[in-house]
Design a protein around this motif. Sequence first.
Motif, PDB file in Angstrom:
ATOM      1  N   PRO A   1       0.837  -1.203   0.000  1.00  0.00           N
ATOM      2  CA  PRO A   1       0.000   0.000   0.000  1.00  0.00           C
ATOM      3  C   PRO A   1       0.876   1.259   0.000  1.00  0.00           C
ATOM      4  O   PRO A   1       2.094   1.190   0.187  1.00  0.00           O
ATOM      5  CB  PRO A   1      -0.794  -0.118   1.299  1.00  0.00           C
ATOM      6  N   ARG A   2       0.235   2.383  -0.191  1.00  0.00           N
ATOM      7  CA  ARG A   2       0.965   3.653  -0.313  1.00  0.00           C
ATOM      8  C   ARG A   2       1.810   3.949   0.926  1.00  0.00           C
ATOM      9  O   ARG A   2       2.963   4.391   0.801  1.00  0.00           O
ATOM     10  CB  ARG A   2      -0.008   4.789  -0.565  1.00  0.00           C
ATOM     11  N   TRP A   3       1.265   3.708   2.132  1.00  0.00           N
ATOM     12  CA  TRP A   3       2.019   4.033   3.338  1.00  0.00           C
ATOM     13  C   TRP A   3       3.296   3.196   3.441  1.00  0.00           C
ATOM     14  O   TRP A   3       4.322   3.687   3.917  1.00  0.00           O
ATOM     15  CB  TRP A   3       1.165   3.874   4.596  1.00  0.00           C
ATOM     16  N   ALA A   4       3.243   1.946   2.978  1.00  0.00           N
ATOM     17  CA  ALA A   4       4.429   1.091   3.023  1.00  0.00           C
ATOM     18  C   ALA A   4       5.464   1.554   2.008  1.00  0.00           C
ATOM     19  O   ALA A   4       6.661   1.462   2.251  1.00  0.00           O
ATOM     20  CB  ALA A   4       4.051  -0.364   2.774  1.00  0.00           C
ATOM     21  N   ARG A   5       5.003   2.070   0.873  1.00  0.00           N
ATOM     22  CA  ARG A   5       5.941   2.610  -0.119  1.00  0.00           C
ATOM     23  C   ARG A   5       6.649   3.840   0.420  1.00  0.00           C
ATOM     24  O   ARG A   5       7.838   4.035   0.187  1.00  0.00           O
ATOM     25  CB  ARG A   5       5.211   2.935  -1.417  1.00  0.00           C
ATOM     26  N   VAL A   6       5.912   4.678   1.173  1.00  0.00           N
ATOM     27  CA  VAL A   6       6.521   5.869   1.783  1.00  0.00           C
ATOM     28  C   VAL A   6       7.559   5.460   2.828  1.00  0.00           C
ATOM     29  O   VAL A   6       8.662   6.015   2.865  1.00  0.00           O
ATOM     30  CB  VAL A   6       5.430   6.770   2.403  1.00  0.00           C
ATOM     31  N   VAL A   7       7.217   4.481   3.649  1.00  0.00           N
ATOM     32  CA  VAL A   7       8.156   4.004   4.670  1.00  0.00           C
ATOM     33  C   VAL A   7       9.381   3.381   4.007  1.00  0.00           C
ATOM     34  O   VAL A   7      10.518   3.601   4.443  1.00  0.00           O
ATOM     35  CB  VAL A   7       7.466   3.002   5.627  1.00  0.00           C
ATOM     36  N   ALA A   8       9.184   2.627   2.931  1.00  0.00           N
ATOM     37  CA  ALA A   8      10.305   2.018   2.219  1.00  0.00           C
ATOM     38  C   ALA A   8      11.215   3.090   1.635  1.00  0.00           C
ATOM     39  O   ALA A   8      12.448   2.982   1.710  1.00  0.00           O
ATOM     40  CB  ALA A   8       9.794   1.102   1.113  1.00  0.00           C
ATOM     41  N   LYS A   9      10.630   4.122   1.058  1.00  0.00           N
ATOM     42  CA  LYS A   9      11.421   5.206   0.484  1.00  0.00           C
ATOM     43  C   LYS A   9      12.233   5.910   1.569  1.00  0.00           C
ATOM     44  O   LYS A   9      13.412   6.206   1.380  1.00  0.00           O
ATOM     45  CB  LYS A   9      10.491   6.192  -0.224  1.00  0.00           C
ATOM     46  N   ALA A  10      11.603   6.170   2.714  1.00  0.00           N
ATOM     47  CA  ALA A  10      12.307   6.807   3.829  1.00  0.00           C
ATOM     48  C   ALA A  10      13.438   5.922   4.349  1.00  0.00           C
ATOM     49  O   ALA A  10      14.521   6.419   4.684  1.00  0.00           O
ATOM     50  CB  ALA A  10      11.326   7.130   4.954  1.00  0.00           C
ATOM     51  N   THR A  11      13.203   4.629   4.394  1.00  0.00           N
ATOM     52  CA  THR A  11      14.236   3.696   4.852  1.00  0.00           C
ATOM     53  C   THR A  11      15.425   3.700   3.901  1.00  0.00           C
ATOM     54  O   THR A  11      16.581   3.750   4.329  1.00  0.00           O
ATOM     55  CB  THR A  11      13.664   2.273   4.970  1.00  0.00           C
ATOM     56  N   LEU A  12      15.149   3.662   2.605  1.00  0.00           N
ATOM     57  CA  LEU A  12      16.236   3.680   1.619  1.00  0.00           C
ATOM     58  C   LEU A  12      16.998   4.997   1.636  1.00  0.00           C
ATOM     59  O   LEU A  12      18.234   5.009   1.522  1.00  0.00           O
ATOM     60  CB  LEU A  12      15.678   3.391   0.224  1.00  0.00           C
ATOM     61  N   LEU A  13      16.291   6.109   1.795  1.00  0.00           N
ATOM     62  CA  LEU A  13      16.968   7.404   1.891  1.00  0.00           C
ATOM     63  C   LEU A  13      17.826   7.484   3.156  1.00  0.00           C
ATOM     64  O   LEU A  13      18.938   8.014   3.121  1.00  0.00           O
ATOM     65  CB  LEU A  13      15.950   8.541   1.871  1.00  0.00           C
TER      66      LEU A  13
ATOM     67  N   ALA B   1      23.225   7.368   5.712  1.00  0.00           N
ATOM     68  CA  ALA B   1      24.186   6.729   6.610  1.00  0.00           C
ATOM     69  C   ALA B   1      25.423   6.268   5.838  1.00  0.00           C
ATOM     70  O   ALA B   1      26.551   6.403   6.317  1.00  0.00           O
ATOM     71  CB  ALA B   1      23.542   5.551   7.322  1.00  0.00           C
ATOM     72  N   ARG B   2      25.211   5.760   4.631  1.00  0.00           N
ATOM     73  CA  ARG B   2      26.331   5.303   3.821  1.00  0.00           C
ATOM     74  C   ARG B   2      27.229   6.468   3.420  1.00  0.00           C
ATOM     75  O   ARG B   2      28.454   6.377   3.476  1.00  0.00           O
ATOM     76  CB  ARG B   2      25.815   4.580   2.584  1.00  0.00           C
ATOM     77  N   SER B   3      26.628   7.585   3.011  1.00  0.00           N
ATOM     78  CA  SER B   3      27.434   8.736   2.605  1.00  0.00           C
ATOM     79  C   SER B   3      28.155   9.344   3.808  1.00  0.00           C
ATOM     80  O   SER B   3      29.287   9.806   3.685  1.00  0.00           O
ATOM     81  CB  SER B   3      26.575   9.783   1.906  1.00  0.00           C
ATOM     82  N   ALA B   4      27.529   9.343   4.968  1.00  0.00           N
ATOM     83  CA  ALA B   4      28.186   9.843   6.176  1.00  0.00           C
ATOM     84  C   ALA B   4      29.373   8.957   6.539  1.00  0.00           C
ATOM     85  O   ALA B   4      30.415   9.444   6.970  1.00  0.00           O
ATOM     86  CB  ALA B   4      27.199   9.909   7.331  1.00  0.00           C
ATOM     87  N   SER B   5      29.219   7.654   6.347  1.00  0.00           N
ATOM     88  CA  SER B   5      30.314   6.726   6.629  1.00  0.00           C
ATOM     89  C   SER B   5      31.473   6.949   5.672  1.00  0.00           C
ATOM     90  O   SER B   5      32.633   6.934   6.068  1.00  0.00           O
ATOM     91  CB  SER B   5      29.805   5.291   6.533  1.00  0.00           C
ATOM     92  N   ARG B   6      31.162   7.154   4.403  1.00  0.00           N
ATOM     93  CA  ARG B   6      32.217   7.418   3.421  1.00  0.00           C
ATOM     94  C   ARG B   6      32.960   8.701   3.755  1.00  0.00           C
ATOM     95  O   ARG B   6      34.184   8.759   3.671  1.00  0.00           O
ATOM     96  CB  ARG B   6      31.625   7.531   2.014  1.00  0.00           C
TER      97      ARG B   6
END
Length: 63
Positions: free
Chosen positions: A29-41, A46-51
């Motif tokens: 559903p739409r809310w899960a897509r929003v949560v997934a997008k936020a998780t990936l962002l 975190a990856r760029s901060a680590s680099r």
Amino acid sequence: MLVLILAVVVLLVIGGCACVYWEARGDAPRWARVVAKATLLGSEFARSASRTSRSRRSSMGDD
């Protein structure tokens, strides 16, 4: 108190990963897509901060 905060963070991470998986299957559903997008962002941030942290250490000669 610290254990409670850590438990909440772990549950949020697990929930985010579940939403990413659900969205990847294509039937989320739409809310899960929003949560997934936020998780990936968040993971990209975190990856760029680590680099950045690693590159600062290597330029200072701390390796």
